[in-house]
Design a protein around this motif. Sequence first.
Motif, short mmCIF file in Angstrom:
data_model
loop_
_atom_site.label_atom_id
_atom_site.label_comp_id
_atom_site.label_asym_id
_atom_site.label_seq_id
_atom_site.Cartn_x
_atom_site.Cartn_y
_atom_site.Cartn_z
N ARG A 1 0.84 -1.21 0.00
CA ARG A 1 0.00 0.00 0.00
C ARG A 1 0.87 1.25 0.00
NH1 ARG A 1 -4.40 -1.13 4.79
NH2 ARG A 1 -5.63 -2.80 3.79
N ASN B 1 -5.75 3.95 -0.60
CA ASN B 1 -5.82 2.67 0.12
C ASN B 1 -7.25 2.18 0.28
OD1 ASN B 1 -3.08 2.36 0.40
ND2 ASN B 1 -2.99 3.35 2.40
N THR C 1 -8.38 -6.19 -2.11
CA THR C 1 -7.27 -7.02 -1.65
C THR C 1 -7.76 -8.45 -1.45
OG1 THR C 1 -6.26 -5.14 -0.52
CG2 THR C 1 -5.52 -7.34 0.12
#
Length: 731
Positions: A616, A698, A703
């Motif tokens: 990140r 982010n 993910t």
Amino acid sequence: MDHPYRHPVIGHERDIAGYGAAAIRAWHATHYGPGNAVLAITGAIDAEATLALVKRYFGSIPPIAPAPRVLARVDALPHQSVLHVSDRIDRPGIVFRSWMTPSLVAAPCTHVALLVAAELLGAGRSSLLHQRLVTEQARATHVEAKALGGRATGTFIISVTLESAPELATSTAIDAVIAELIETPIAADRLEDVRIRMLAERVRALESFEQRAATLIEGEILHRDARWSRREAQIIADLDEKDIRDAIRDWLTRDGFTLLVDRIPPAVALPRVAAGAPSIGDPAAVAVNVPLGEEARLRCGARLRVVHRPGDRHFHLRVLGRGGRAQEPVGLEGIAELAGSLPAIGAGADTAATLASRAARAGLRPAMRVLLDRALLDIGGLAGALPSAMGLAGDLLLRPCFGSDDQARVLAAMTAQARARATDPAAQAWRETNRALFGARHRLADAMPAAPDIAAQLTATDLERFHAASWHPDETVLLLAGDIRLADAVALAEAMFDGWAPGKPGAMPTRLALAPVEPGIRIVDAPGRKSVRITLTWRIDDALDMDEAVGLQCLGHILAGDFGARAGLRLRQDLGWTYGVQGGAGELLSRRGPGHGSLSAEVKPGLTGKALLELRRVIAGLREDRPATEAEIEAFRRVQRQTLARYSERASSAVNAMQIALEYDYDRHEDWLAARARVEALTPEVLRTQAHRLLPANEDLVTTLLGEAERIAAALDGVAQSGTIVVGEHG
């Protein structure tokens, strides 16, 4: 037990942990000297000027005595041995049958004879093992044979993908086929097919500069003869069928090793829970060397574009259709993949076996691919085989043999693989990522690439209808590069498509509607997995103009485009947490978008949270406080310059250039110059602005973590976002 081949080249973890600078320096001083090296230079070069450069940069290196060559003692296996193991494979079972064979250095003729034997036994659907184990006995879906050469010893391996859990009887069946081959003279036409294919492959292996260099180096290192490939070709041409059967009798009837691998039963499903600078010698500019080609329209409506390459011994033919996976009708996920399997099904009057033999006689290997938004047929070979390739392409596109026994076998294999993928954790991770990125009903998310029940849903009529729509003449393009002029190519293509009637193409379904991105962390449970695969993805919804598309490519290259990119340097070189980071950024559907990007790395479970934070930070740094540098942009420019300069290197690269020109509407040389200008115009300031729009914050990242869920969760303290979910064995 002490043979060096038992030790992995990179070493075990305990070996790597013990490496020190002194040991590495000593190894380098011992083995990396001019007396122990081969330098090969290929390309359009001036020999005298190049030799002067070699002397300039290499001549001052002090000589060292070559390290003594260590030859491992090779003993025959003391007895027949069998090992039965279970693993997380995506098929019911695999059998590996292997034998030790002689050194390719000490016995080159025997090694080449075994290469031919591997072709006869396991190359394609006309091979002996395929005919016996797949066609006749229906115990397997795929077979393959390989003869692997080594300086000290070689290995001959036969692998069989089974319909069910493996049993030792398969090994016995393999031995029976080998015994039959030894006792039965090989048909002259069958041996000639194999010879032509192998010789054609060796000629094609000299097509690019890198391949030529690798061939020269391999010949010099192994045989002390840089032109060894010529001698090998002569051996192939001179071998008679008795030489081959004698080599099989001498080496494949000895004691060997059999490995039986079956699938670990799936565990109980878990519930879903909340949770660089330029290198020396690089020119400041490289010429844009892109072939444009000439174009004609065929009577049927198809377009033909040809690049004439005088003197080229090779040709490459690519046919582009419009029926990709995005056009599959709802409920028929997998129909595109099956339609792209025609070389394994048959066409015209040919079954799969006779089609393979027909292609082999001409030194051809047709390949069909089905992408997201198009279908492709590729055929390459030596120039004299172009008429055969045109005829083969015409049969594949106009006269497919759907509904045959070959189709039933291919469909059965696809169905078995689809069922295995339905519970495979890696496939689940792929689906979870795409569901979050594009939506659950997007074509990339709901099938990969075939649904488990494809066989129950599909009819021959469905397949014929989809194939006909995929290859409609008005939306078909032929791209051809070789030593042929446009008028002659038109004559061949008209004969190839004789009887293909023009007409208005019907509408095809599309399933590319995008849903809002669902960011967050998804843990895909894979019990028993020793590491964790971290994958970060993001989507760019807005259509990109050409400048932004180039910028996105450059940003992806800076993040993870090569071994020296930011993410890899941080996690591999600085922290030592992973061997490498893969990824990049681009467009899913040519210029039609949407844009997307990804980063992925493999780490130990305990490092999951830390590695995720570092990845990140790398992305955030490029958006915020660590913008692209001029050195990083120049590294990207070098890659693009070389790409543009090498589009004329061989026939296949010329075809690639023509396809890109079609996708981007490049009709003139000036269009390619403009593309080059966009790359050259990139600056840190331009990329700083683009990074804010093209790279994610982010909170916008999707993910996916693939590994043991409990160990991953324990390593995510302070990292997990709201909405984290755990996906079990069955999704």
